[in-house]
Design an enzyme around this catalytic site. Structure first.
Site, PDB file in Angstrom:
ATOM      1  N   GLY A  50       5.447  12.558  17.512  1.00 18.33           N
ATOM      2  CA  GLY A  50       5.280  11.392  16.644  1.00 18.33           C
ATOM      3  C   GLY A  50       4.326  10.421  17.301  1.00 18.33           C
ATOM      4  O   GLY A  50       3.597  10.790  18.221  1.00 18.33           O
ATOM      5  N   ALA A  52       4.766   7.931  19.390  1.00 22.46           N
ATOM      6  CA  ALA A  52       4.941   7.745  20.830  1.00 22.46           C
ATOM      7  C   ALA A  52       4.531   9.002  21.590  1.00 22.46           C
ATOM      8  O   ALA A  52       3.778   8.937  22.563  1.00 22.46           O
ATOM      9  CB  ALA A  52       6.390   7.390  21.126  1.00 22.46           C
ATOM     10  N   HIS A 274      18.636   0.116   6.328  1.00 22.86           N
ATOM     11  CA  HIS A 274      17.497  -0.440   5.608  1.00 22.86           C
ATOM     12  C   HIS A 274      17.917  -0.892   4.216  1.00 22.86           C
ATOM     13  O   HIS A 274      18.554  -0.140   3.486  1.00 22.86           O
ATOM     14  CB  HIS A 274      16.392   0.614   5.499  1.00 22.86           C
ATOM     15  CG  HIS A 274      15.057   0.012   5.195  1.00 22.86           C
ATOM     16  ND1 HIS A 274      14.777  -0.565   4.000  1.00 22.86           N
ATOM     17  CD2 HIS A 274      13.940  -0.122   5.950  1.00 22.86           C
ATOM     18  CE1 HIS A 274      13.529  -1.027   4.025  1.00 22.86           C
ATOM     19  NE2 HIS A 274      13.007  -0.769   5.212  1.00 22.86           N
ATOM     20  N   SER A 292       9.331   0.945   0.831  1.00 21.70           N
ATOM     21  CA  SER A 292       8.900   0.039   1.899  1.00 21.70           C
ATOM     22  C   SER A 292       9.400  -1.385   1.695  1.00 21.70           C
ATOM     23  O   SER A 292       9.416  -1.923   0.602  1.00 21.70           O
ATOM     24  CB  SER A 292       7.386   0.019   1.971  1.00 21.70           C
ATOM     25  OG  SER A 292       6.978  -1.073   2.763  1.00 21.70           O
ATOM     26  N   ARG A 338      16.310  -7.373   7.902  1.00 22.53           N
ATOM     27  CA  ARG A 338      16.941  -6.205   7.291  1.00 22.53           C
ATOM     28  C   ARG A 338      18.462  -6.212   7.400  1.00 22.53           C
ATOM     29  O   ARG A 338      19.148  -5.871   6.451  1.00 22.53           O
ATOM     30  CB  ARG A 338      16.398  -4.937   7.946  1.00 22.53           C
ATOM     31  CG  ARG A 338      14.969  -4.713   7.556  1.00 22.53           C
ATOM     32  CD  ARG A 338      14.405  -3.478   8.195  1.00 22.53           C
ATOM     33  NE  ARG A 338      13.026  -3.301   7.736  1.00 22.53           N
ATOM     34  CZ  ARG A 338      12.203  -2.393   8.219  1.00 22.53           C
ATOM     35  NH1 ARG A 338      12.604  -1.583   9.171  1.00 22.53           N
ATOM     36  NH2 ARG A 338      10.978  -2.290   7.744  1.00 22.53           N
ATOM     37  N   SER A 448       8.460  -0.919  14.503  1.00 19.25           N
ATOM     38  CA  SER A 448       8.773   0.394  15.057  1.00 19.25           C
ATOM     39  C   SER A 448       7.498   1.170  15.345  1.00 19.25           C
ATOM     40  O   SER A 448       7.352   1.782  16.404  1.00 19.25           O
ATOM     41  CB  SER A 448       9.672   1.187  14.124  1.00 19.25           C
ATOM     42  OG  SER A 448       8.999   1.490  12.931  1.00 19.25           O
TER      43      SER A 448
END
Lengths: 647, 250, 226
Positions: A50, A52, A274, A292, A338, A448
């Site tokens: 991903g 990272a 979320h 989103s 959130r 994130s």
């Protein structure tokens, strides 16, 4: 006594001396380096591709290390970072609305309810500007103003516009950027990429991480790989709830197996729920699709004032609608963070104001925005999200409000890491969502992608050198050592065990059950009673799993069910740890809302006196209660306040 | 609703596959297509049979993992939709649904409906990037890029690499996939620098993998879940011809 | 030659496009020449025969005609190579295939259309070009070979006319996809240019097809029915 000593040594966060704003530059100026010629003598394993993982692998390779990169997907480009929609934060202050590193640092720390390490969070904000430069250089097509300069939008929990975005596919575009950097190194032969390989065990030699055991998912072949350091960038484990916004393959197995080898887990129960996901529509459901958070820039959230309302939303007059976020949190309104938005939605749903066939959703309405800006503008901003909504639900959201609902999304918790992103096992690093570092008890939207990128591009390339400087004379890691043999045998035995139970229940059956236990007791709100019951239920379920599981086929071939079973076996242990984690924290903070600890008007009640620490968990054997260690938090620069998004 | 299924079963790349009949009685309209397959697999496992292997991951249309050839069409009957976004409401009660893997000379069946698309990665590794060093970069706003330019680059960059373009192409051509990346980067000032070398290398790899010629039937843009336009192929052709005539350097 | 044709998929398509477009240009010239057949009978005969003589004796046109033959051969040979390679890269096909829904049939069947055209070309060349070059043609009033009368008599046969119409319909569809596709292969990507070229390609195709179909019908009706 020895135990105590060990603890303190292990939990040294290694925060550099000096004022907050200078810590990172001081670190970079003084950390040990590995010279270019020596880097080629060093091997690094990176698990996960991903943001990272691919960023780290590309950075290592470019620096000159030999990199082996692993992912379970069939291409590095498919890691779940790809699905992040809204954007990535950066304190560029292009909008001239008063943003700067300190403000971003403070927003993030406050958003996380002051349960993160100050120095890490500051560094995240500090490196954010560079990331945008990096991404643009890679060709990420961020949204632009007509004059040609980068555009920004707002995200929850923040009063400035610092979020950069590429329509509703920012994660995809950033990931393709880092994927392309990775593929460039693959072509340069500095990275050997192993797709369709799943890490099943960490190999430690003399206490140091020295390699991994993987299974080739296409052939079932078990392989050994050695390296001087192992970097885990395996993402979040929110899929533990079964219904989540994560991909089907997302899992906690790599970090869990590292945990069992000695890496501490930190605050594993802190899961972001979320607020704007699509609601569950039936028992068959495998996934909750995220809409989103950026939609909350223009969409207004409401529920009918009347309970069990069954009129069409467009027929409900304004005065019979409760825009509860705007009502309860006027300063932030629909852009409340959130955790707060999710909890508010759950409150409304629990109080009988939920909408939709299962009465499990709230409305997200674009009527006002469409009237103000026109349908075309809304289409340009969110066109793909509206299209996605229509594909899944068959409803045109330009004409009718969307129905949304809270869903498990992001794991703030994960492997404990120090300032260098090192775990409690020397040579084992953890980046991105799979660690616990920057987000505290609640992650702000669009942070994130940022954390994953910053960890991979800007932090680990420095900090790993500080460790590897000792290894330049070690030579290649020999994978015929007994530790590798032992780990491999362990893996093989475990796989055989799973296939040999030959019971009468599928893996998904157990996963769904576990998900339900956790969702009911260790998600949006938690209570002592619920958590204690959940721990018992999970233990029982785990027992049933090892008696009644059915996995067809063998480990020596392609076998999706076996992959799933291995992951669920780990989840059944990790889930229990999450409950212990939530149970032992007698306060409410961020996403961790303990029903026993709330104010009179139902807001979270934090306890800074007794719980100003990170819970770090040590594995204590199968079916044994885990051991809790504490890393106390010290706030030198940030003023710790009670979060208030009302004014 | 009840449905009948004819699903391609194949043990490995070397073996011959065939369509096998199944039927499901308790399918719901709100189920996604992949959830319907989950349901089938649950039944097969409990009956002691091997479940159907199929590619899937994010189930929200962005990872590009899923790719099934459903009722004679890549990703099924809807245009601009990936398999995971397809729902059972698009099918009739009692309908027979054919499910096959994506085919193409450069795609191999691994098992059942799972395919090998590593050829796409190899094409990307030849030049699907801007050769910028990681770690440091010039100020992001230093080079203005117009709104339309950025949006247009995004249109090309949106490709998810699922392979529907290849699967639906009568020639098994990867022109749309390859051209989308070439075009994305050629449309941006930072990507222009190496655009000639890039197009030559990527096209060479595309051919090496055994993908076919583009006949401009335009079928690919219909089936593309991201609705990538065939104008990307035109652009690739332009970049390629330019590079062939002018050479890849200077 | 083999390495030349072994080149990239894109390069082969460029050659197809170049030869195809050249052949299309030839078709325009050919149609323009044939339009002389529509003149009043006396004038048509003299002028058409003069034109035929010019077309077969002028050095420059001779050179062009060799390029033309070469183009036809290259276009056909390349298409064969491309088709064979595509067959391999298509990967065996599907048990249940409804891909016909998402593209035009003629774009998928350029090879078949091309084969029809090639067969037509052989008949056409044999009947007129070969006859003109090597056959024993009568002379017209001006002493030119009287191709005109051969043409007129050939189109007295209704089946022959029908055969021509079928061939021209095939040609029409071939061009409808081919000309625009050729521009795409060259890389006409900007949307305005692309739309303009689409307009031109389609217009040209209609003009050529209608023109070529009209002539045999006209001759049949004028010289054999009236």
């Amino acid at each position: 006594m020895i135990q105590q000593e060990l603890r303190e040594q292990l939990l040294d966060a290694k925060i550099p001396e000096g004022p907050l704003a200078e810590k990172w530059s001081r670190y970079k100026a003084t950390c040990r380096l590995v010279s270019f010629n020596n880097k080629k003598k060093l091997d690094i394993i990176v698990i996960g591709t991903g943001l990272a993982g691919s960023a780290a692998a590309a950075s290592f390779a470019e620096a000159g290390y030999n990199v082996k990169s692993f992912c379970f997907q069939d291409s590095a480009r498919r890691a779940h970072s790809v699905a992040a929609q809204g954007g990535v934060n950066s304190a560029k202050n292009y909008q001239n609305d008063g943003d700067n590193i300190y403000r971003m640092f403070y927003d993030t720390l406050k958003g996380g309810d002051f349960r993160a390490r100050e120095a890490n969070v500051y560094r995240l904000a500090e490196c954010s500007a560079n990331l945008i430069d990096q991404a643009v250089a890679q060709g990420v097509p961020f949204a632009r103003e007509y004059g040609g300069y980068l555009s920004n939008r707002s995200f929850g929990g923040v009063q400035v516009r610092r979020t950069f975005y590429a329509r509703g596919q920012t994660g995809q575009q950033l990931l393709l950027g880092s994927y392309s950097a990775l593929m460039r190194q693959v072509e340069a032969k500095k990275v050997k990429l192993y797709t369709k390989h799943e890490m099943l065990e960490l190999v430690t030699i003399n206490g140091k991480a020295r390699g991994i055991i993987v299974r080739n998912l296409d052939t079932g072949k078990i392989e050994r790989h050695g390296a001087h350091a192992v970097v885990l960038a395996t993402g979040g484990f929110g899929k533990i709830y079964y219904l989540s916004t994560l991909a089907m393959g997302c899992n906690g197995s790599a970090i869990w197996r590292a945990h069992k080898k000695g890496a501490f887990m930190a605050c594993p129960s802190w899961t972001q729920i979320h607020p704007t996901s699509l609601p569950q529509s039936g028992s068959h459901q495998s996934k909750l699709t995220l809409m989103s958070e950026s939609l909350r820039n223009d969409g207004r959230i409401w529920v009918p004032k009347k309970k069990n309302e069954d009129r069409n939303p467009n027929d409900i007059p304004e005065e019979e609608r409760d825009y509860y976020l705007e009502r309860k949190y006027p300063a932030f309104g629909n852009l409340a963070p959130r955790d707060i938005s999710s909890r508010a939605a759950k409150e409304m749903i629990d109080a009988g104001h939920g909408v939709g066939p299962m009465k499990n959703a709230v409305y997200l309405d674009f009527k006002t925005a469409i009237a103000e800006y026109g349908e075309d503008t809304i289409k340009e901003r969110y066109g793909n999200l509206f299209r996605m909504y229509e594909k899944i639900t068959g409803i045109n959201a330009y004409k009718q409000p969307m129905k949304i609902s809270p869903a498990a999304h992001f794991s703030m918790g994960g492997l404990w890491v120090d300032y260098e992103l090192g775990t409690t096992i020397p040579g084992l690093y953890s980046l991105g969502e799979c660690n616990f570092s920057d987000h505290g008890a609640n992650r702000l939207g669009a942070n994130s992608l940022l954390q994953a990128c910053v960890d991979g591009y800007f932090i680990i390339p420095y900090t790993i050198g500080n460790y590897l400087a000792d290894d330049i004379k070690t030579g290649p890691i020999d994978t015929s050592q007994p530790e590798f043999e032992e780990a491999e045998q362990h893996v093989i035995k475990n796989l055989e065990k799973l296939t040999k139970i030959d019971g009468d229940r599928t893996t998904d059956y157990f996963h769904k059950k576990l998900g339900k236990i956790l969702w009911d007791n260790c998600a949006v709100s938690r209570s002592e009673k619920g958590l204690l019951k959940a721990i018992e239920d999970i233990k029982q379920l785990r027992e049933e799993f090892w008696q009644r599981l059915k996995v067809p086929g063998t480990p020596q071939e392609i076998n999706s069910e076996l992959e799933k079973a291995g992951r669920v076996a780990d989840y059944l242990e990790l889930g229990e740890l999450m409950c212990y984690d939530a149970l032992t924290r007698n306060e409410s903070c961020g996403a961790h809302f303990r029903e026993e600890y709330q104010t009179e008007d139902g807001e979270a009640m934090r306890n800074d006196e007794d719980y100003n620490f990170i819970s770090c968990w040590q594995y204590n054997g199968f079916d044994q209660e885990p051991i809790l260690h504490k890393e106390s938090l010290h706030f030198e620069e940030a003023k710790v306040i009670t979060r208030n998004y009302k004014k | 609703m009840k449905i009948k299924l004819k699903i391609w079963r194949q043990i490995n790349a070397e073996s011959k596959g065939k369509l096998v009949d199944y039927s499901l009685d308790n399918v719901e309209e709100d189920m996604s297509f992949l959830e319907m397959l989950d349901l089938l697999n649950e039944e097969l496992i409990l009956k002691g049979e091997r479940p159907v292997e199929f590619d899937h991951d994010c189930r929200e249309g962005i990872c590009g993992t899923c790719g099934l050839f459903i009722n004679g069409r890549a990703h099924g009957p809807l245009a601009g939709t990936s398999t995971c976004q397809l729902h059972m409401r698009s099918f009739k009660d009692g309908e027979t649904i054919y499910i096959e893997p994506f085919r193409g000379g450069a795609f191999n069946v691994i098992r059942d409906l799972k395919i090998d698309r590593s050829s796409f990665d190899r094409i990307m590794s030849k030049g699907g990037y801007i050769s910028t060093p990681v770690g440091d970069a010039p100020e992001a706003n230093a080079v203005p890029i117009t709104h339309d330019q950025a949006e247009s680059a995004f249109d090309s960059a949106a490709c998810i690499g699922c392979g529907a373009c290849v699967a639906t192409c009568k020639n098994g051509s990867a022109a749309l996939f390859t051209s989308a990346k070439i075009t994305h980067l050629a449309k941006l000032p930072q990507g222009k620098v190496e655009s000639r070398a890039r197009v030559l290398k990527m096209v060479e790899q595309m051919d090496e993998e055994g993908f076919g010629h583009c006949t401009n039937t335009l079928a690919c843009q219909v089936e593309c879940p991201q609705e990538i336009s065939v104008s990307n192929i035109d652009r690739m052709n332009w970049e390629y011809n330019k590079a062939k005539i002018l050479g890849k350097g200077d | 030659m083999s390495t030349f044709l072994e080149n990239s998929t894109l390069f082969r398509k460029v050659l197809m496009a170049l030869t195809g477009l050249f052949l299309s240009v030839f078709l325009i010239v050919h149609l323009a020449g044939n339009l002389q057949l529509l003149l009043p009978p006396d004038q048509a005969s003299i002028q058409f025969n003069q034109y035929s003589k010019f077309m077969t004796s002028n050095l420059l046109i001779k050179i062009v005609s060799y390029v033309l033959y070469l183009s036809i051969i290259l276009h056909a040979v390349l298409s064969l190579i491309i088709t064979l390679k595509n067959k391999k890269s298509a990967g065996g096909g599907y048990a249940y295939d409804k891909r016909a829904k998402v593209s035009n049939w003629y774009s998928r069947n350029m090879g078949i259309l091309g084969t029809i055209i090639l067969l037509f070309l052989i008949v056409h060349m044999k009947d007129f070009w070969y006859e003109y070059k090597f056959g024993s043609l009568p002379m017209d009033a001006e002493g030119n070979k009287d191709l005109f009368s051969i043409v007129v008599s050939a189109f007295g046969e209704p089946l022959y006319v029908v055969g021509y119409i079928i061939a021209f319909v095939a040609l029409g569809y071939h061009l409808l996809h081919g000309i625009f596709s050729a521009f795409k292969t060259f890389g006409a990507y900007p949307s305005r240019i692309s739309s303009l070229l689409y307009f031109i390609s389609t217009g040209l195709t209609i003009l050529l097809t209608v023109g070529f179909i009209f002539i045999p019908i006209f001759i049949y009706l004028k010289y054999h029915i009236a």
